[in-house]
Design an enzyme around this catalytic site. Structure first.
Site, PDB file in Angstrom:
ATOM      1  N   HIS A  59       0.847  -1.201   0.000  1.00  0.00           N
ATOM      2  CA  HIS A  59       0.000   0.000   0.000  1.00  0.00           C
ATOM      3  C   HIS A  59       0.876   1.242   0.000  1.00  0.00           C
ATOM      4  O   HIS A  59       1.569   1.533   0.974  1.00  0.00           O
ATOM      5  CB  HIS A  59      -0.923   0.012   1.221  1.00  0.00           C
ATOM      6  CG  HIS A  59      -1.962   1.102   1.158  1.00  0.00           C
ATOM      7  ND1 HIS A  59      -2.965   1.116   0.213  1.00  0.00           N
ATOM      8  CD2 HIS A  59      -2.148   2.221   1.903  1.00  0.00           C
ATOM      9  CE1 HIS A  59      -3.732   2.175   0.402  1.00  0.00           C
ATOM     10  NE2 HIS A  59      -3.251   2.873   1.413  1.00  0.00           N
ATOM     11  N   HIS A  61       1.007   5.512  -1.409  1.00  0.00           N
ATOM     12  CA  HIS A  61       0.590   6.726  -2.100  1.00  0.00           C
ATOM     13  C   HIS A  61       1.878   7.499  -2.356  1.00  0.00           C
ATOM     14  O   HIS A  61       2.393   8.185  -1.466  1.00  0.00           O
ATOM     15  CB  HIS A  61      -0.352   7.566  -1.248  1.00  0.00           C
ATOM     16  CG  HIS A  61      -1.607   6.865  -0.825  1.00  0.00           C
ATOM     17  ND1 HIS A  61      -2.599   6.510  -1.707  1.00  0.00           N
ATOM     18  CD2 HIS A  61      -2.042   6.463   0.392  1.00  0.00           C
ATOM     19  CE1 HIS A  61      -3.596   5.921  -1.050  1.00  0.00           C
ATOM     20  NE2 HIS A  61      -3.273   5.875   0.222  1.00  0.00           N
ATOM     21  N   ARG A  82      -5.093  15.728   6.062  1.00  0.00           N
ATOM     22  CA  ARG A  82      -5.632  15.577   4.714  1.00  0.00           C
ATOM     23  C   ARG A  82      -5.591  16.899   3.937  1.00  0.00           C
ATOM     24  O   ARG A  82      -5.349  16.901   2.729  1.00  0.00           O
ATOM     25  CB  ARG A  82      -7.077  15.052   4.780  1.00  0.00           C
ATOM     26  CG  ARG A  82      -7.611  14.597   3.443  1.00  0.00           C
ATOM     27  CD  ARG A  82      -8.966  13.939   3.563  1.00  0.00           C
ATOM     28  NE  ARG A  82     -10.021  14.880   3.906  1.00  0.00           N
ATOM     29  CZ  ARG A  82     -11.310  14.662   3.683  1.00  0.00           C
ATOM     30  NH1 ARG A  82     -11.712  13.535   3.143  1.00  0.00           N
ATOM     31  NH2 ARG A  82     -12.212  15.563   4.019  1.00  0.00           N
ATOM     32  N   TYR A 121      -5.110   7.525  -7.089  1.00  0.00           N
ATOM     33  CA  TYR A 121      -6.366   8.218  -7.316  1.00  0.00           C
ATOM     34  C   TYR A 121      -6.192   9.630  -7.869  1.00  0.00           C
ATOM     35  O   TYR A 121      -7.172  10.348  -8.094  1.00  0.00           O
ATOM     36  CB  TYR A 121      -7.216   8.271  -6.040  1.00  0.00           C
ATOM     37  CG  TYR A 121      -6.530   8.854  -4.824  1.00  0.00           C
ATOM     38  CD1 TYR A 121      -6.477  10.221  -4.610  1.00  0.00           C
ATOM     39  CD2 TYR A 121      -5.961   8.020  -3.873  1.00  0.00           C
ATOM     40  CE1 TYR A 121      -5.867  10.744  -3.486  1.00  0.00           C
ATOM     41  CE2 TYR A 121      -5.352   8.527  -2.744  1.00  0.00           C
ATOM     42  CZ  TYR A 121      -5.301   9.897  -2.558  1.00  0.00           C
ATOM     43  OH  TYR A 121      -4.677  10.421  -1.436  1.00  0.00           O
ATOM     44  N   HIS A 208     -11.699   3.795  -3.238  1.00  0.00           N
ATOM     45  CA  HIS A 208     -10.992   4.600  -2.245  1.00  0.00           C
ATOM     46  C   HIS A 208     -11.521   4.321  -0.850  1.00  0.00           C
ATOM     47  O   HIS A 208     -10.752   4.067   0.085  1.00  0.00           O
ATOM     48  CB  HIS A 208     -11.100   6.096  -2.545  1.00  0.00           C
ATOM     49  CG  HIS A 208     -10.383   6.927  -1.526  1.00  0.00           C
ATOM     50  ND1 HIS A 208     -10.975   7.341  -0.343  1.00  0.00           N
ATOM     51  CD2 HIS A 208      -9.108   7.374  -1.475  1.00  0.00           C
ATOM     52  CE1 HIS A 208     -10.088   8.017   0.375  1.00  0.00           C
ATOM     53  NE2 HIS A 208      -8.948   8.049  -0.288  1.00  0.00           N
ATOM     54  N   HIS A 272      -5.959  -1.159   6.241  1.00  0.00           N
ATOM     55  CA  HIS A 272      -6.093  -0.679   7.625  1.00  0.00           C
ATOM     56  C   HIS A 272      -7.006  -1.596   8.441  1.00  0.00           C
ATOM     57  O   HIS A 272      -6.575  -2.167   9.426  1.00  0.00           O
ATOM     58  CB  HIS A 272      -6.561   0.779   7.710  1.00  0.00           C
ATOM     59  CG  HIS A 272      -5.696   1.742   6.970  1.00  0.00           C
ATOM     60  ND1 HIS A 272      -4.355   1.879   7.258  1.00  0.00           N
ATOM     61  CD2 HIS A 272      -5.962   2.587   5.947  1.00  0.00           C
ATOM     62  CE1 HIS A 272      -3.840   2.774   6.450  1.00  0.00           C
ATOM     63  NE2 HIS A 272      -4.784   3.216   5.636  1.00  0.00           N
ATOM     64  N   ASP A 323       2.175   3.096   3.058  1.00  0.00           N
ATOM     65  CA  ASP A 323       1.075   4.045   2.973  1.00  0.00           C
ATOM     66  C   ASP A 323       1.554   5.472   2.692  1.00  0.00           C
ATOM     67  O   ASP A 323       1.948   5.802   1.587  1.00  0.00           O
ATOM     68  CB  ASP A 323       0.244   3.964   4.250  1.00  0.00           C
ATOM     69  CG  ASP A 323      -1.089   4.684   4.144  1.00  0.00           C
ATOM     70  OD1 ASP A 323      -1.372   5.262   3.095  1.00  0.00           O
ATOM     71  OD2 ASP A 323      -1.872   4.668   5.123  1.00  0.00           O
TER      72      ASP A 323
END
Length: 450
Positions: A59, A61, A82, A121, A208, A272, A323
């Site tokens: 995983h 990003h 975020r 994404y 997502h 998760h 992650d």
């Protein structure tokens, strides 16, 4: 076709450490594994230390690597984190994303990672305008992995809403999320279908979260993945707020919602899986849905500790991911999963070193659709990671305890060699094709600053 031989000073085979192992490689595959080879055969490449199958980062990003350090200032929550993440996403182009991902994947290679699952994404231009190539951002990631010498599963991600409204509708994306959204799951599927597998890359799918894909559209993504026998990943119950919103709108947990729409199953991995009910755990285990734990990010964002032990006992295979890349170190992810459980339970020894290594290798690769990787045996892809046993962290224990030493003491800094498909990508701690990885990272991150 030429056959090369690697001589492994110590190798992790069948959950045991074996001294003196010769591995023969033809093309990109292991063709023979021979034990009790006391000295390197003539012409063999010598790998001193403990060699394990290549590590899988299930995983990632990639663009979150630009947040390292920045989001550690002060306090805040997942939701304030975020907002900082959005500010970085707003500035990326296919060119700057390629430069950043190439450096990030090179950092992964230095950490012994041979395959990365990229949960992708960030699809479109500012304001959601598609690029002339609608998959320009995904192609940038695939090329970056090739340039860095690692395999990639591009988990192309459906992200069409900013929150839950009802069974069929979600809240419209906010201005940052317009770059993520194809509008509907059907439009996502049309764009994702243009992506193609290649030697170093496989195409998978992702939802997502139940926040970002309305319930009535979940089946579209699940059916797309099923038709291609592709891996399907989903962020699941990372935050209690997600569970509360799902209960308020749908009267059930996110796990039950996914089950009711055909998302769960052995090709699916929940990422998760932190805040679960007993029924959720039984659903995930009973369907053989995998669990990808990302302990360094989960602790960085104060998400909580997921019930990994109970999930595995119920039948959910475990994998590991870095992650948000607070650090990139799959050995640390493995260690943290065990140590987190010790803190919660006040007991030790939930997983053996061998079990943790399996999560970091074979089961991680299986979660990414590379069932032919993650083991040292004939027919498998020739992906190897060698961990030093003579550093300040690893020196001292007897060699038969090398697996325990690697999992509970070593770090990514102890990786000496990374071989992908029989090609030496990292040799003696130096990347063979990306010159000066720290400088490449610094330049790529600096290009994204205001």
């Amino acid at each position: 076709m030429k056959t090369d031989t690697y001589w492994l000073e110590h190798a992790w085979l069948d959950a045991f450490v074996e001294p003196g192992v010769a591995v023969e490689v033809t093309g990109d595959r292991i063709t023979a594994v021979r034990k009790d080879v006391d000295a390197p055969p003539p012409g063999a490449t010598v790998l001193r230390g403990l060699t394990v199958p290549g590590l899988a980062n299930a995983h990632s990003h990639a663009f979150h690597r630009a947040l390292r350090g920045t989001v550690q200032v002060g306090s805040g929550t997942f939701w304030t984190w975020r907002e900082v993440m959005y500010s970085v996403a707003d500035r990326l182009t296919p060119e700057t994303y390629h430069a950043l991902a190439r450096a990030v994947y090179a950092e992964m290679a230095l950490a012994g990672i041979t395959t990365v699952g990229e949960f992708h994404y960030l699809h479109h231009g500012p304001g959601g305008t598609p690029y002339s190539d609608p998959n320009a951002m995904g192609e940038a990631l695939i090329q970056a992995a090739s340039d860095a010498g690692v395999r990639i599963t591009l988990l192309d991600t459906a992200y069409v809403a900013s929150g839950l409204l009802d069974e069929q509708r979600g809240k419209p994306p906010n201005r940052h999320q317009l770059r993520f959204s194809d509008g509907t799951a059907e439009a996502w599927a049309e764009r994702a279908s243009l992506l193609k597998d290649r030697d170093h890359a496989r195409i998978g799918a992702a939802i997502h979260s139940v926040r970002a894909v309305p319930a009535g559209q979940l089946g579209v993504v699940a059916e797309w993945a099923a038709a291609r026998q592709a891996p399907l990943h989903v962020h699941l119950s990372e935050q209690t707020a997600e569970n509360e919103a799902c209960q308020a709108v749908h009267g059930r947990t996110p796990t039950r919602l996914l089950a009711d729409h055909g998302v769960l199953g052995p090709r699916t991995t929940g990422v998760h899986n932190t805040h679960l009910t007993d029924e959720d755990i039984a659903l995930l285990g009973g369907t053989a849905t995998g669990t990808c734990m990302c302990p360094t990010t989960e602790r960085d964002l104060a998400d909580g500790i997921g019930p990994a032990v109970r999930l595995q006992r119920a039948g959910s295979p475990l994998s590991l991911g870095s992650d948000s890349h607070a650090v990139i170190d799959i050995l640390e992810e493995a260690r943290a999963m065990e140590l987190n459980e010790r803190l919660r339970s006040h007991t030790r020894g939930h997983w053996t070193a061998a079990a943790l290594l399996r999560a970091a290798t074979a089961d991680g690769h299986a979660a990414l659709g590379w069932a032919d990787a993650g083991v040292l045996e004939p027919g498998a892809l020739a992906d190897l990671t060698t961990i030093a046993l003579d550093s300040v962290r690893t020196a001292g224990p007897v060699p038969r305890l090398a697996a325990e030493t690697a999992v509970f003491a070593a770090t990514s800094a102890d990786v000496r060699h990374t071989v992908v498909g029989g090609r030496h990508v990292v040799r003696d701690g130096t990347h063979t094709s990306v010159e000066n990885v720290p400088s490449a990272l610094a330049e790529a991150v600096a290009a994204l600053r205001d």
